[in-house]
Design an enzyme around this catalytic site. Structure first.
Site, PDB file in Angstrom:
ATOM      1  CB  THR A 189      -0.851   0.002   1.290  1.00  9.72           C
ATOM      2  OG1 THR A 189      -1.677  -1.147   1.252  1.00  9.72           O
ATOM      3  CG2 THR A 189      -1.685   1.262   1.419  1.00  9.72           C
TER       4      THR A 189
ATOM      5  N   GLY B  66       1.103  -3.971   4.610  1.00 11.96           N
ATOM      6  CA  GLY B  66       1.341  -5.361   5.015  1.00 11.96           C
ATOM      7  C   GLY B  66       0.053  -6.136   4.873  1.00 11.96           C
TER       8      GLY B  66
ATOM      9  CG  ASP C  13      -4.405  -2.553   6.275  1.00  6.94           C
ATOM     10  OD1 ASP C  13      -4.270  -3.275   5.267  1.00  6.94           O
ATOM     11  OD2 ASP C  13      -3.590  -1.660   6.569  1.00  6.94           O
TER      12      ASP C  13
ATOM     13  NE  ARG D  11      -7.802  -8.700   1.722  1.00  5.96           N
ATOM     14  CZ  ARG D  11      -6.798  -7.859   1.856  1.00  5.96           C
ATOM     15  NH1 ARG D  11      -6.654  -6.842   1.035  1.00  5.96           N
ATOM     16  NH2 ARG D  11      -5.916  -8.033   2.809  1.00  5.96           N
ATOM     17  CB  VAL D  12     -12.572  -4.415   2.445  1.00  3.79           C
ATOM     18  CG1 VAL D  12     -12.079  -3.176   3.142  1.00  3.79           C
ATOM     19  CG2 VAL D  12     -13.570  -4.037   1.351  1.00  3.79           C
TER      20      VAL D  12
HETATM   21  N1  ASP Z   1      -2.481  -3.736   3.491  1.00  2.52           N
HETATM   22  C1  ASP Z   1      -2.872  -4.044   2.138  1.00  2.52           C
HETATM   23  C2  ASP Z   1      -3.999  -5.006   2.155  1.00  2.52           C
HETATM   24  O1  ASP Z   1      -4.048  -5.896   2.977  1.00  2.52           O
HETATM   25  C3  ASP Z   1      -1.774  -4.573   1.291  1.00  2.52           C
HETATM   26  C4  ASP Z   1      -0.377  -4.081   1.578  1.00  2.52           C
HETATM   27  O2  ASP Z   1      -0.183  -3.031   2.132  1.00  2.52           O
HETATM   28  O3  ASP Z   1       0.585  -4.772   1.254  1.00  2.52           O
HETATM   29  O4  ASP Z   1      -4.832  -4.919   1.286  1.00  2.52           O
END
Ligand code: ASP
Length: 305
Positions: free
Chosen positions: A149, A201, A180, A177-178
């Site tokens: 992200t 993450g 964070d 799917r959502v």
């Molecule tokens: N946090 C994001 C999600 O789970 C993906 C990421 O930041 O790597 O959609």
């Protein structure tokens, strides 16, 4: 007056530089964060945000984004938005109203259309090819594969903070799917009186701890930005390992109202920072016990997004 900017991942570098120009010019943190995130969303080379994002199981790019204004505490977010490059703009527009601050799926698409945002195909040839390859491999969803992200926290010369995020989420996620990133308090949080934070993450790991809010709360209680971010990630990682035997990737960036930054991570993580006293620089953070070790990014040894 001091200004400051911190952003997740190396891919934010060009965007941060654009934001920095605005901040030097006394523009608002909101203008700087939107401009900076736009640069990442538009860049075809980055497959985890906006245009050319990696798709879900059905081959459709669905984006999540969030925005929070530390002055008013107005927050907005969109989840599973399709065909809009600048998901962060839709999140920002959502933050303005008294109601309807979080919109998902069709409703988010309709709202974006009502703002005059044109619908575009975000799936590039390269992303589609990666999708086809991955489908052939028939592997289960991986805990860390092609998702990152863009999250930013910005302080402007007027003393206001803003946090924002934008992502295409997990590669091969389920439709709808959502993660964070559009969840207030999980993927982002911001309060002029306490600080701002943003996460990247595995969303499922981040959201069950409301980690951005927790980081801001610790700064409000008097922790330094660095202490807040590293203690939140360390403690949550330990807790998850104790509960279920593992903890997926979590990285957090934060900033206190004075513009001091902090980073917490349980993986090797790159971020970009700049402020009125130092030029834009890419750093690498590595977990070491309860702390993180931070050094400048070195393209010869660091293979990071
Ligand atoms: N946090 C994001 C999600 O789970 C993906 C990421 O930041 O790597 O959609």
């Amino acid at each position: 007056m001091k200004w400051s900017m911190i952003a997740t991942w190396k891919m934010s570098y060009d965007g941060v530089n654009k934001g920095v120009c605005l901040l030097k010019d006394k523009k608002s943190a909101k203008d700087a964060v939107l401009e900076a995130i736009h640069a990442v969303e538009e860049n075809e080379a980055f497959h985890s945000v906006g245009y050319s994002g990696l798709p879900n199981e059905q081959g459709v790019v669905q984006c999540d984004a969030g925005f929070m204004d530390g002055k008013t505490l107005q927050a907005g977010a969109v989840g599973a938005l399709e065909g809009v490059i600048h998901a962060v703009d839709v999140a920002y527009e959502c933050s303005k109203g008294r109601f309807n601050n979080v919109l998902v799926g069709e409703g988010a698409n309709e709202f974006a259309a009502s703002l005059g945002m044109k619908k575009e195909n975000l799936l590039t040839k390269e992303s589609y090819e990666r999708y086809l390859e991955r489908k052939k491999e028939n592997q289960p969803l991986s805990s860390y594969d092609g998702h990152d992200t863009v999250g930013m926290v910005v302080l402007d010369q007027q003393g206001h903070l803003v946090s924002a995020t934008s992502t295409s989420g997990l590669f091969m996620k389920k439709r709808g799917r959502v993660g964070d990133s559009p969840l207030i308090g999980s993927g982002f949080y911001c309060d002029d009186e306490a600080g701002g934070a943003a996460a990247t993450g595995v969303g499922e790991e981040i959201m069950r701890g409301c980690l951005s809010y927790e980081t801001v709360r610790r700064m409000k209680e008097g922790m330094s930005a660095q202490e807040a971010a590293s203690s939140v990630v360390f403690e949550w990682t330990e807790r998850m390992i104790a509960k279920k035997g593992y903890c997926d990737a979590i990285s957090l960036i934060c900033m206190n109202p004075s513009g001091e930054i902090g980073v917490g991570t349980n993986i090797k993580f790159a971020y970009v920072a700049a402020d009125s006293d130092s030029n834009t620089e890419i750093y690498v953070a590595l977990p070491k016990g309860k702390e993180v070790v931070i050094r400048k990014y070195d393209s010869k040894i660091d293979d990071l997004d």
